[in-house]
Structure formats: structure tokens, C-alpha cells
Design a protein around this motif. Structure first.
Motif, PDB file in Angstrom:
ATOM      1  N   GLN A 227       1.899  11.912   5.712  1.00 36.39           N
ATOM      2  CA  GLN A 227       0.740  11.917   6.599  1.00 36.39           C
ATOM      3  C   GLN A 227       0.545  10.505   7.177  1.00 36.39           C
ATOM      4  OE1 GLN A 227      -0.756  14.759   7.340  1.00 36.39           O
ATOM      5  NE2 GLN A 227       0.656  15.782   5.910  1.00 36.39           N
ATOM      6  N   ILE A 228       0.970  10.345   8.415  1.00 35.02           N
ATOM      7  CA  ILE A 228       0.912   9.044   9.059  1.00 35.02           C
ATOM      8  C   ILE A 228       0.489   9.214  10.509  1.00 35.02           C
ATOM      9  CG2 ILE A 228       3.364   9.101   9.717  1.00 35.02           C
ATOM     10  CD1 ILE A 228       3.467   6.092   9.207  1.00 35.02           C
ATOM     11  N   ALA A 229      -0.265   8.260  11.015  1.00 33.14           N
ATOM     12  CA  ALA A 229      -0.760   8.310  12.394  1.00 33.14           C
ATOM     13  C   ALA A 229       0.203   7.573  13.325  1.00 33.14           C
ATOM     14  CB  ALA A 229      -2.151   7.679  12.479  1.00 33.14           C
ATOM     15  N   ARG A 230       0.077   7.849  14.617  1.00 30.90           N
ATOM     16  CA  ARG A 230       0.975   7.236  15.594  1.00 30.90           C
ATOM     17  C   ARG A 230       0.789   5.724  15.635  1.00 30.90           C
ATOM     18  NH1 ARG A 230       1.124   4.943  20.133  1.00 30.90           N
ATOM     19  NH2 ARG A 230      -1.152   5.019  20.254  1.00 30.90           N
ATOM     20  N   ARG A 231      -0.455   5.263  15.551  1.00 34.21           N
ATOM     21  CA  ARG A 231      -0.682   3.808  15.598  1.00 34.21           C
ATOM     22  C   ARG A 231      -0.064   3.118  14.383  1.00 34.21           C
ATOM     23  NH1 ARG A 231      -5.646   6.167  14.558  1.00 34.21           N
ATOM     24  NH2 ARG A 231      -6.581   5.702  12.518  1.00 34.21           N
ATOM     25  N   THR A 232      -0.010   3.815  13.248  1.00 39.46           N
ATOM     26  CA  THR A 232       0.641   3.231  12.073  1.00 39.46           C
ATOM     27  C   THR A 232       2.142   3.144  12.284  1.00 39.46           C
ATOM     28  OG1 THR A 232      -1.089   4.243  10.713  1.00 39.46           O
ATOM     29  CG2 THR A 232       0.842   3.391   9.568  1.00 39.46           C
TER      30      THR A 232
ATOM     31  N   SER B 138       0.837  -1.205   0.000  1.00 38.57           N
ATOM     32  CA  SER B 138       0.000   0.000   0.000  1.00 38.57           C
ATOM     33  C   SER B 138       0.870   1.252   0.000  1.00 38.57           C
ATOM     34  CB  SER B 138      -0.918  -0.009   1.217  1.00 38.57           C
ATOM     35  OG  SER B 138      -0.147  -0.053   2.405  1.00 38.57           O
ATOM     36  N   GLY B 139       0.212   2.388  -0.237  1.00 36.06           N
ATOM     37  CA  GLY B 139       0.895   3.672  -0.220  1.00 36.06           C
ATOM     38  C   GLY B 139       0.361   4.575   0.872  1.00 36.06           C
ATOM     39  N   ILE B 140       1.126   5.582   1.216  1.00 37.15           N
ATOM     40  CA  ILE B 140       0.752   6.558   2.244  1.00 37.15           C
ATOM     41  C   ILE B 140       0.730   7.940   1.594  1.00 37.15           C
ATOM     42  CG2 ILE B 140       1.439   7.596   4.438  1.00 37.15           C
ATOM     43  CD1 ILE B 140       2.665   4.970   5.222  1.00 37.15           C
ATOM     44  N   ASP B 141      -0.294   8.713   1.944  1.00 38.47           N
ATOM     45  CA  ASP B 141      -0.465  10.039   1.343  1.00 38.47           C
ATOM     46  C   ASP B 141       0.665  10.972   1.757  1.00 38.47           C
ATOM     47  OD1 ASP B 141      -2.796   9.126   0.223  1.00 38.47           O
ATOM     48  OD2 ASP B 141      -4.060   9.869   1.865  1.00 38.47           O
TER      49      ASP B 141
ATOM     50  N   LEU C  56       8.068  12.478  10.717  1.00 32.55           N
ATOM     51  CA  LEU C  56       7.579  12.091   9.396  1.00 32.55           C
ATOM     52  C   LEU C  56       6.552  13.085   8.874  1.00 32.55           C
ATOM     53  CD1 LEU C  56       7.215   8.228   9.927  1.00 32.55           C
ATOM     54  CD2 LEU C  56       9.000   9.422   8.671  1.00 32.55           C
ATOM     55  N   ASN C  57       5.743  13.639   9.757  1.00 34.88           N
ATOM     56  CA  ASN C  57       4.772  14.651   9.319  1.00 34.88           C
ATOM     57  C   ASN C  57       5.472  15.904   8.816  1.00 34.88           C
ATOM     58  OD1 ASN C  57       2.644  12.978   9.964  1.00 34.88           O
ATOM     59  ND2 ASN C  57       2.240  13.904  11.956  1.00 34.88           N
ATOM     60  N   ARG C  58       6.585  16.269   9.454  1.00 27.61           N
ATOM     61  CA  ARG C  58       7.332  17.449   8.976  1.00 27.61           C
ATOM     62  C   ARG C  58       7.917  17.200   7.593  1.00 27.61           C
ATOM     63  NH1 ARG C  58       9.103  17.919  14.502  1.00 27.61           N
ATOM     64  NH2 ARG C  58      11.059  16.854  13.985  1.00 27.61           N
ATOM     65  N   GLU C  59       8.166  15.939   7.254  1.00 29.25           N
ATOM     66  CA  GLU C  59       8.678  15.603   5.918  1.00 29.25           C
ATOM     67  C   GLU C  59       7.560  15.455   4.892  1.00 29.25           C
ATOM     68  OE1 GLU C  59      11.159  12.187   6.092  1.00 29.25           O
ATOM     69  OE2 GLU C  59      12.577  13.074   7.519  1.00 29.25           O
TER      70      GLU C  59
ATOM     71  N   SER D  73       9.160   2.302   2.028  1.00 32.58           N
ATOM     72  CA  SER D  73      10.028   3.480   2.167  1.00 32.58           C
ATOM     73  C   SER D  73       9.835   4.137   3.530  1.00 32.58           C
ATOM     74  CB  SER D  73       9.734   4.474   1.043  1.00 32.58           C
ATOM     75  OG  SER D  73       9.970   3.895  -0.218  1.00 32.58           O
ATOM     76  N   VAL D  74       8.585   4.153   4.014  1.00 29.96           N
ATOM     77  CA  VAL D  74       8.324   4.720   5.346  1.00 29.96           C
ATOM     78  C   VAL D  74       8.988   3.861   6.417  1.00 29.96           C
ATOM     79  CG1 VAL D  74       6.528   5.339   6.987  1.00 29.96           C
ATOM     80  CG2 VAL D  74       6.183   5.774   4.554  1.00 29.96           C
ATOM     81  N   LYS D  75       8.912   2.558   6.291  1.00 33.26           N
ATOM     82  CA  LYS D  75       9.576   1.674   7.253  1.00 33.26           C
ATOM     83  C   LYS D  75      11.080   1.901   7.251  1.00 33.26           C
ATOM     84  CE  LYS D  75       6.158  -2.046   6.955  1.00 33.26           C
ATOM     85  NZ  LYS D  75       5.944  -3.473   6.586  1.00 33.26           N
ATOM     86  N   ARG D  76      11.642   2.096   6.077  1.00 27.05           N
ATOM     87  CA  ARG D  76      13.079   2.363   6.004  1.00 27.05           C
ATOM     88  C   ARG D  76      13.435   3.670   6.697  1.00 27.05           C
ATOM     89  NH1 ARG D  76      17.482   0.731   3.029  1.00 27.05           N
ATOM     90  NH2 ARG D  76      18.989   2.339   2.468  1.00 27.05           N
ATOM     91  N   LYS D  77      12.601   4.699   6.547  1.00 28.72           N
ATOM     92  CA  LYS D  77      12.855   5.971   7.226  1.00 28.72           C
ATOM     93  C   LYS D  77      12.782   5.803   8.740  1.00 28.72           C
ATOM     94  CE  LYS D  77      11.270   9.074   3.544  1.00 28.72           C
ATOM     95  NZ  LYS D  77      12.549   9.821   3.426  1.00 28.72           N
TER      96      LYS D  77
END
Length: 484
Positions: free
Chosen positions: A459-464, A412-415, A453-456, A426-430
Motif C-alpha cells: 500500500q503506497i501512494a504515488r507521491r511516495t 520506516s515500514g510500509i503497510d 506495487l499495489n497489485r503486489e 525493499s520497496v526502493k529496490r523493487k
């Protein structure tokens, strides 16, 4: 309402799974090993199928070979006749005698290779060998065998002493609890240290006994008196409960950390699982070439002998039962060969679509892996999503960036606030990079990682973030914090 019988016609359309379609679907989701086993079994069961190689020619009759053999020209030496006049035993006799080496013609009494092959001893074999080497009474040895047989692969005892004593009662032997405890005490002094214990604290204390750690040592007290607090890494509370300063705990904590929590780990006999890719993606210049891996798979063809036999039976008009048998076997072989060809074509189409859509990943790395789902590939090649799912199941792709499961490219992708969506990988790698570069004494919490991650623009939630951290096997910030 009266019952009556009547005939009616009804026109309907429905999907019927023909045997050939069922076989094609079954082959599509098979791994290379399963496919190889199936083809080998089909060759054995179907006499019409045979294994051939590319460029294989028909065998020439032996008589033709003899007739085509050229005669030696005048003046040339006939090697076969000249070899008959040579005494080979006398010629090689001097070199075979007195050289100190065994003659190649001598019969050896060495054991066969089948008897030389062996497996590495596991924990059970290692403990049983030590038990038989120990000088103990036969009765204790029998109890020790029961104890060793009730150890799990990590070396922990899965049966209570009462249960072990009851095992002897079932065989007509009356063991006492004292005898069982004595056998346990003997086995706990075997290698590896900490074996045959009921839980982790008991195993750690047993390892300290073998290391001759003093009974009043702080490490022992910490395991016995403050084990729950130690597991939760609440070291200030541990120090307060033991009545010592926090700095004094460092040496005791390091001692406990140096002990083995899985005593039987080094005797693990699980062999590594080697992956053989189904698809090779090779980079030639600026293009990527896809090559299917069919090495080791038998190349099937229909036997010419059975085809000629069927033609002969048809011409004579005899043995209808034999004709039907050969026809059925030929039809089954043709279905199998066509299904294999369709399988290879489908895998190639899916692999080509993955390469086209993940070109940036192949060129620049995992940071440029784009989000992709099964529907994207299915629409690209004009097939159903279920077909694509069967293709990528248990199959691997070899690229210049490594060997990946074909499912690796689907996620899946993240907005993002700007640009295209970013891949979850890519988010997991970051997240992994942020954790590696953090201050060990002030680790980043899930909320801190979310804000970074939000500053970059992600858009991701804490639970994610917590979910991805668990998938990466990264402990929480509390467990990562270094106190000392």
C-alpha cells in the motif's frame, strides 16, 4: 506589597551533567578518527596516561641483564672476541669493488623523499602551465592568470570580462575589454576543451569549434536556436522549429551528448574516502559473532611511575601541591579509561541488538530487511533512544553482505495487505528493478509503478513512489523515454 528578606528550604530533584557523564556522551558519538585524535592529545597533555600493549612486561634493568648473561662453556667459541679479529673492510672490499652497484656506505646526493612527494595537478595548475608555455605578450599572460583564477572546479568562468578588467584597475593596470577578450580566446583553446566559458551552451559551441564542426551543422543550430526545447527533451518540437525531420536529429543529438558538460571534471583532485568499520560481524557456522574494531587506537593505562611517586609523596607528607596535581591527573585518566570502556560496551550492545533483529537480512539479503526504528533497539537493550542515536551516528558495520552505516538498518515500514510490514529499502529496490526492466520507449510512470506495487500488496501512494524515485536518482518517465 512590602519587600522583605527571608530564608527558605526547598527540596527538588534535577539531572546534573557531571564532567564524567559529559565526557562519556562526547566519546560515544565520536568517529574512529576523532577518537584517535582525542586519545593522542590526552596522552600528550596528561603525563599520567601512557600507551601500553597487551602482555607488556616491566623492563629489566640493564645491570641484571649483564649479570644474567651466561659465560661461554669450555670449548665454545666467543663470537664477540672472534669478530674483533676479522678485518671486515678487507673481507667485503672485493665484493664491493667493480660490481657496478653503488656501495651501501657511499654518501648519495639524492634529494630527500620529502621533495619527491607531489600531488596531482589540478585544473588551475594545468591551465597555468599551458599559459606560461604559450608565446604571448606578458600583458596578456597577466590577464590570463586573472581569468584562470576566476574559474570554478568545472572550468566555467565566474567573473564577467568587465569584472576582470576592473581587477587590473585595482592594481594600477589599465586593461581594455579587447585585451580581456583576447586572453579569453587564447585560454578557450587550451586543454581541456570548453574551458573558460560562461555557460553550458557556450562551452558546447567551443568544443564544436575545436572539433571543427561546420558552422551550419544541425548540432550547432539545435544548441543556438532550440536549447530550451532540447533541455526538456522535446525533440519533435525541436525538429519542427529547425524545419527538419525527427530522424535527422538523431545524429545531432548524439554529437551533443558526446560533449563534456563539466570540462574540468577529469582534473578533480578529490581523493576517495575510505571507510574503516567500527564493528565486524563474522559468520561462524550458524551464528554471528560481533567483534569491535579497536585496531590503531592507543591502549591507555596509568603510569606506574606516577603511582609510585604519589605513594612516596604521601609517605613523606611533603609537596601537597604536587600531590594534588598528580591526583587530578590520575582522576582524569581514570574517567577517560572508564568512558572508553563504557563506549565499547554500548556499541557492542547496540550492534548485538541490530544483528538479532536483522537476522533475516544477514541470512537472505536486502529483500528480507525488516522495518526498525531507534525505539526498538532502545527497548531491547534498556537504553534511551538518544543514546542509540549517538551510537549509530557516523559508525559503520562490516558484514559478509558488505559494509553498511549503522543507520542503514533503521528505516520506516510500509503497510502490506498480508504479512508483516515491508521495509522502505525493499520497496526502493523493487522500484529500481521495475525501472531497469521497463521498455525504454514506453517507460513506467509513477502511477504505473504505484499500481504494480499495489497489485503486489504494497500500500503506497504515488507521491511516495516519486519521493523514492528521486532518492534513487532515477529520472522521470519523460526524461527516461528514448525517442530514437
Amino acid at each position: 506589597m512590602a519587600l522583605e528578606q527571608k530564608l527558605s528550604l526547598k527540596l527538588a530533584q534535577k539531572l546534573v551533567m557531571t564532567p564524567s557523564l559529559q565526557q562519556a556522551i562526547k566519546l560515544l558519538q565520536m568517529t574512529r578518527m576523532e577518537l584517535d585524535t582525542l586519545l593522542t592529545q590526552e596522552i600528550v597533555e596528561n603525563p599520567v596516561l601512557e600507551e601500553g600493549t597487551e602482555g607488556q612486561e616491566e623492563e629489566t634493568p640493564l645491570q641484571d641483564l649483564k649479570e644474567e648473561r651466561p659465560e661461554p662453556a669450555n670449548g665454545e667459541l666467543d663470537h664477540e672476541k672472534s669478530m674483533e679479529n676479522i678485518d671486515l673492510d678487507a673481507y667485503f672490499g672485493d665484493s664491493w669493488e667493480g660490481t657496478g652497484h653503488t656501495s651501501m656506505m657511499e654518501d648519495r646526493d639524492d634529494p630527500p623523499f620529502e621533495n619527491i612527494l607531489s600531488r596531482e595537478p589540478d585544473l588551475y595548475d594545468h591551465l597555468l602551465w599551458q599559459l606560461h608555455m604559450a608565446e604571448i605578450p606578458p600583458r596578456l599572460r597577466e590577464i590570463g592568470e586573472l581569468v584562470i583564477g576566476n574559474l570554478d572546479p568545472d572550468g566555467y568562468l565566474v567573473a564577467t570580462p568587465e569584472e576582470i578588467r576592473a581587477m587590473g584597475d585595482g592594481e594600477g593596470l589599465e586593461y581594455t575589454l579587447d585585451e580581456v577578450e583576447e586572453a579569453l580566446r587564447i585560454i578557450r583553446h587550451f586543454d581541456p576543451p570548453g574551458v573558460a566559458c560562461t555557460d553550458l551552451p557556450e562551452s558546447l559551441l567551443c568544443q564544436m569549434d575545436l572539433r571543427e564542426v561546420p558552422h551550419d551543422a544541425l548540432a550547432r543550430r539545435m544548441v543556438v536556436e532550440a536549447w530550451d526545447l532540447f533541455l526538456r527533451r522535446q525533440f519533435p518540437a525541436v525538429a519542427k522549429k529547425l524545419g527538419v525531420e525527427l530522424a535527422e536529429l538523431e545524429e545531432a543529438v548524439e554529437l551533443v551528448r558526446g560533449l563534456e558538460i563539466h570540462p574540468g571534471r577529469k582534473f578533480n583532485t578529490d581523493r576517495p574516502h575510505y571507510i574503516e568499520p567500527d564493528v565486524f560481524v563474522r559468520r561462524i557456522g550458524d551464528e554471528y559473532v560481533i567483534q569491535l574494531n579497536d585496531d590503531g587506537l592507543p591502549r591507555l593505562r596509568i603510569s606506574r611511575s606516577y603511582r609510585r611517586m604519589l605513594q612516596g609523596l604521601r609517605g613523606d607528607g611533603m609537596q601537597a601541591e604536587a600531590q594534588n596535581f598528580i591526583k587530578d591527573k590520575i582522576r582524569s585518566a581514570v574517567w577517560l579509561i572508564k568512558s572508553l570502556d563504557q563506549r565499547q560496551r554500548t556499541i557492542y550492545k547496540v550492534a548485538a541488538s541490530i544483528v538479532r533483529q536483522q537476522r533475516d537480512f544477514l541470512d537472505q539479503g536486502i529483500d528480507h530487511l525488516r522495518p526498525m526504528v531507534l525505539r526498538d533497539v532502545a527497548e531491547d537493550i534498556g537504553m534511551h533512544e538518544s543514546t542509540v542515536s549517538r551510537v549509530v551516528s557516523n559508525k559503520y558495520m562490516h558484514t559478509h553482505r558488505g559494509v553498511f552505516p549503522m543507520k542503514f538498518f533503521f528505516h520506516s515500514g510500509i503497510d502490506r495487505e498480508y504479512g508483516e510490514n515491508i521495509s522502505s529499502l525493499s520497496v526502493k529496490r523493487k522500484i529500481e528493478q521495475l525501472v531497469q526492466s521497463e521498455d525504454p520507449k514506453r517507460p513506467l510512470s509513477d502511477s504505473d509503478l504505484m499500481r504494480i506495487l499495489n497489485r503486489e500488496g504494497i500500500q503506497i501512494a504515488r507521491r511516495t513512489v516519486a519521493k523514492y524515485r528521486d532518492e534513487l536518482s532515477i529520472p522521470s518517465s519523460t526524461d527516461r523515454k528514448q525517442v530514437f
